[in-house]
Design an enzyme around this catalytic site. Structure first.
Site, PDB file in Angstrom:
ATOM      1  CG  HIS A  85      -0.575   0.166   2.505  1.00 18.84           C
ATOM      2  ND1 HIS A  85      -0.299  -0.874   3.363  1.00 18.84           N
ATOM      3  CD2 HIS A  85      -0.339   1.295   3.223  1.00 18.84           C
ATOM      4  CE1 HIS A  85       0.067  -0.401   4.543  1.00 18.84           C
ATOM      5  NE2 HIS A  85       0.056   0.907   4.480  1.00 18.84           N
ATOM      6  CG  ASP A 220       0.314  -4.192   2.689  1.00 19.09           C
ATOM      7  OD1 ASP A 220       0.896  -3.605   1.756  1.00 19.09           O
ATOM      8  OD2 ASP A 220      -0.563  -3.648   3.387  1.00 19.09           O
ATOM      9  CB  SER A 656       2.678   1.673   6.295  1.00 18.21           C
ATOM     10  OG  SER A 656       1.407   1.507   6.842  1.00 18.21           O
TER      11      SER A 656
HETATM   12  N1  ARG Z   1      -4.534   0.042   7.413  1.00 19.48           N
HETATM   13  C1  ARG Z   1      -3.263   0.109   6.747  1.00 19.48           C
HETATM   14  C2  ARG Z   1      -2.434   1.223   7.308  1.00 19.48           C
HETATM   15  O1  ARG Z   1      -2.908   2.281   7.570  1.00 19.48           O
HETATM   16  C3  ARG Z   1      -3.372   0.362   5.280  1.00 19.48           C
HETATM   17  C4  ARG Z   1      -3.964  -0.713   4.506  1.00 19.48           C
HETATM   18  C5  ARG Z   1      -4.278  -0.303   3.102  1.00 19.48           C
HETATM   19  N2  ARG Z   1      -5.274  -1.220   2.591  1.00 19.48           N
HETATM   20  C6  ARG Z   1      -6.568  -0.927   2.386  1.00 19.48           C
HETATM   21  N3  ARG Z   1      -7.390  -1.909   2.214  1.00 19.48           N
HETATM   22  N4  ARG Z   1      -7.060   0.316   2.297  1.00 19.48           N
HETATM   23  O2  ARG Z   1      -1.237   1.117   7.436  1.00 19.48           O
END
Ligand code: ARG
Length: 721
Positions: A85, A220, A656
């Site tokens: 992401h 991811d 992330s």
């Molecule tokens: N929740 C994750 C984060 O903020 C990001 C995941 C992105 N994926 C999604 N399905 N929008 O680090």
């Protein structure tokens, strides 16, 4: 006997409690106590190996990736691992409907095939304490005067300590809510190329349904490379650039994980507010969060409608959709968890203790009364502010039209030189091109109509722009009728010159102020923005400044109140480098439910739904997994491929892509999410429920090697078996 035993247990529990896994520590200011605790938990590295001023150390493998993520160097040739992401936008931009890397994945077979991007990474070079200089210049100031002065002082230091020619950038970060100021000096590398990425079905497996949740089966990750000039210096993109020779890179562990294993995460957590006041918690749960969620609901609905219809639109909107959806679910979950755990009540208790302590201390005794006043003064405008940021400006057309107010300001000013005017027009023209590339008219038009109606119904009538809705009623019909807003939006999209090349070209060639002011998109944006900016933004600036004042004093007081605890305090996240340490660990999310600390390919196959928008997988992957073709990536205890795992580490958005590191400094996974039960973590860390969700590095390598066939990447790594 029994009694003594009990008190002993209690004493131990208390010692451990002060060392819960909470804490985003500055790696260069760890302190012996924290370091010792890391060793006690299992760390085998010296303090020097974690962070050294003179020698290469682990911290030299950690980068700021793009604008808001973390990445790590994993080879002697500048290879970077980060999250899928985090590379998402770059991959979508590199994709076309014919060469759809986002959908199908991509691996460069050799360095010549690596794809240049608009991304950059930043390495932390050093840190300097500039507290004395900053606080000196702010002496005696408070409120808006102080925030303005602070902005100016920091900008001056940043400028003084930066060197654009050498790609050196400094950013002073206020820590402990402005009680300490550290200057972080970075080197930026601008030539970053895409090396590999799994198909979206793998990299975003589970989509928004699984987002912010455990158990998780998302691959991811994505792979990039830093390029430098031939003499290993930071440089702009050039075909002649070469792979970077880094100071440090992380070896990669293929060893199995056990519940309780030491885990450490380096990275760039964006923001937390662990000493938020109870008033702030209430404002979030009562107004800010629900308003944001409601507005994003609508935006997402209309975007998704169009994305489903056409792969080109999906590519065009995917990245923006993902980021809107990500914090839509976050803020919805945050509200639920804040209420569930009564974080307001918890904060109130701590505050009452403080208020009792502060009695008779002139610096502190009136903080909470004044803080309360500041919130009372602001609360009635808070929803309006959310409507501006997340509603009116949530339409890309309106946001772009609003940006033209700058141009208007110049046009109505006297004495502007022709050159300045031309430059402004050129800028607007360029910005419009960028805007059009990402503009999907159908979804945007639906958004404008829906939000206008919501604004009319939700924002207090006495704060709405004078006359706007009366005119709307006169021209389009009843304000209670959805059709009124739809017709209005349709007219705006049909008639605005922003969406009409010929009209726009005519305006740029002959820029008449009236033409701009009469444009339906511009006039709509201008009406709402000017109304808010002239009447309500000043209240916000005041509220913001007072909030900062009381927050800073409160934290200073807290540290004075309990000096022993103060020594063990870490500063809130400010998108500066931090280290968090804890364990791989299972948990109990609710009564009678236990969550294992790893997920496996078995669960991945259970979730798989052929052809689904979120739970599909490549057919090759299904085949490999069904044949148990796990290669060297198999987990010997589970006899399966481990997909993800969880740890007790304290991280947040910005982390992330962060490396999850074992006690020997080897990479065991990439952090990519937080769990739903702890979505209140920005304001309150829950030591029992907080988990970091990681993709296991063995699954990452399996995807690269077995699924992607990119053994060239595997060969570059230093594998530890
Ligand atoms: N929740 C994750 C984060 O903020 C990001 C995941 C992105 N994926 C999604 N399905 N929008 O680090």
């Amino acid at each position: 006997m029994k009694k003594i035993f009990l008190t002993l247990v209690l004493a131990i529990a208390i010692v451990f409690k002060s060392f819960a896994d909470e804490g985003m520590w500055l790696p260069f200011l760890l302190g012996q106590q924290v370091y010792n605790d890391m060793v006690k938990k299992g760390l085998k590295l010296t303090n020097e190996q974690l962070y050294s001023i003179n020698k290469a150390s682990l911290k030299d493998a950690i980068v700021i990736f793009g604008g808001g993520c973390t990445g790590e160097i994993v080879s002697s040739e500048g290879l970077i691992f980060t999250n899928h992401h985090c590379g998402y936008d770059a991959v979508a931009s590199a994709s076309t409907v014919e060469h759809n890397y986002l959908r199908d994945g991509f691996y460069a077979a050799n360095k010549g095939q690596e794809i240049p991007s608009n991304l950059s990474v930043q390495f932390l070079l050093r840190i300097e304490d500039v507290t004395a200089e900053v606080l000196d210049s702010l002496k005696g100031l408070s409120g808006v005067e102080r925030t303005q002065k602070q902005t100016a002082v920091l900008a001056a230091i940043n400028k003084r300590m930066s060197d654009a020619g050498q790609f050196i950038e400094t950013r002073v970060s206020p820590l402990f809510k402005g009680n300490q100021f550290l200057a972080f000096v970075y080197q930026r590398y601008n030539d970053i190329r895409l090396v590999g990425v799994p198909p979206e079905s793998v990299g975003k497996f589970g989509g928004d349904t699984d987002n912010w949740e455990w158990p998780r089966h998302t691959g991811d990750f994505s792979v990039f490379r830093v390029y430098t000039s031939p003499d290993n210096k930071a440089a702009k993109y050039a075909a002649t650039n070469v792979p970077m020779k880094p100071k440090w890179f992380l070896p990669v562990s293929l060893k199995p994980l056990k519940d309780g294993d030491f885990s450490m995460i380096y990275g760039y957590p964006g923001s937390t507010n662990r000493y938020e006041s109870s008033y702030g918690v209430a404002l979030s749960t009562e107004i800010n969060n629900p308003t944001l969620v409601k507005l994003r609901d609508v935006r997402l609905k209309y975007m998704f409608e169009e994305m489903k219809k056409d792969p080109a639109i999906k590519l065009q909107l995917a990245s923006s959709y993902a980021s809107i959806a990500n914090y839509w679910k976050f803020y919805d979950g945050e509200t639920k968890q804040l209420l569930k755990y009564d974080v307001f009540g918890q904060k109130r208790k701590v505050e009452e203790k403080f208020i009792a302590w502060a009695k008779g201390k002139p610096e502190y005794e009136s903080i909470f009364a004044q803080w309360n006043d500041a919130y009372d003064a602001w609360r009635k405008y808070a929803k309006h502010r959310m409507y501006m940021n997340e509603g009116i400006m949530g339409s890309p057309l309106v946001a772009f039209a609003g940006s033209l107010i700058q141009l208007e300001n110049l046009m109505v000013k006297t004495g502007v030189s022709q050159a300045d005017m031309k430059a402004a027009l050129d800028n607007a023209d360029k910005a419009r091109k960028g805007f059009l590339e990402s503009e999907n008219k159908l979804s945007d038009q639906n958004i404008v109509g829906a939000i206008a109606q919501m604004y009319y119904n939700d924002v207090p009538k006495d704060q709405q722009p004078v006359g706007f809705f009366t005119t709307l009623k006169n021209n389009y019909g009843s304000l209670d009728d959805e059709a009124t807003y739809k017709k209005f939006a349709a007219d705006m999209f049909r008639n605005t010159m922003i969406l009409d090349d010929a009209k726009w070209a005519a305006f740029i060639a002959n820029p008449e102020t009236l033409k701009l002011q009469d444009d339906p998109a511009f006039s709509y944006a201008g009406t709402f923005i000017k109304n808010y900016n002239s009447k309500y933004a000043p209240f916000y600036a005041q509220f913001f400044a007072r909030n900062a004042d009381y927050g800073r004093l409160y934290l200073k007081g807290i540290m004075e109140m309990d000096p022993a605890k103060a020594k063990m305090m870490y500063p809130d996240a400010t998108f500066t480098m931090r280290v968090s340490y804890g364990n791989v660990k299972s948990y109990n999310p609710r009564d009678a439910v236990h969550y294992d600390y790893v997920t496996t390919s078995k669960g991945l196959l259970e979730k798989y739904v052929a052809g689904d928008y979120e739970f599909d997988l490549p057919s090759k992957q299904i085949e490999l997994l069904k044949n148990k073709d796990f290669g060297q990536y198999i987990d010997p205890t589970r006899k399966d491929l481990v997909i993800g795992f969880i740890t007790t580490n304290d991280i947040t958005g910005g982390n992330s892509g962060s490396p999850v590191i074992n006690n020997k400094g080897e990479l065991i996974g990439l952090a990519f999410d937080g769990n739903y039960e702890a979505l209140s973590h920005k304001l309150a860390f829950d030591k029992d429920l907080n988990r970091t969700i990681c993709v296991d590095i063995r699954y990452v390598l399996w995807c690269i090697d077995k699924l992607g066939g990119a053994s060239n990447i595997i060969k570059e790594l230093k594998l530890m078996k």
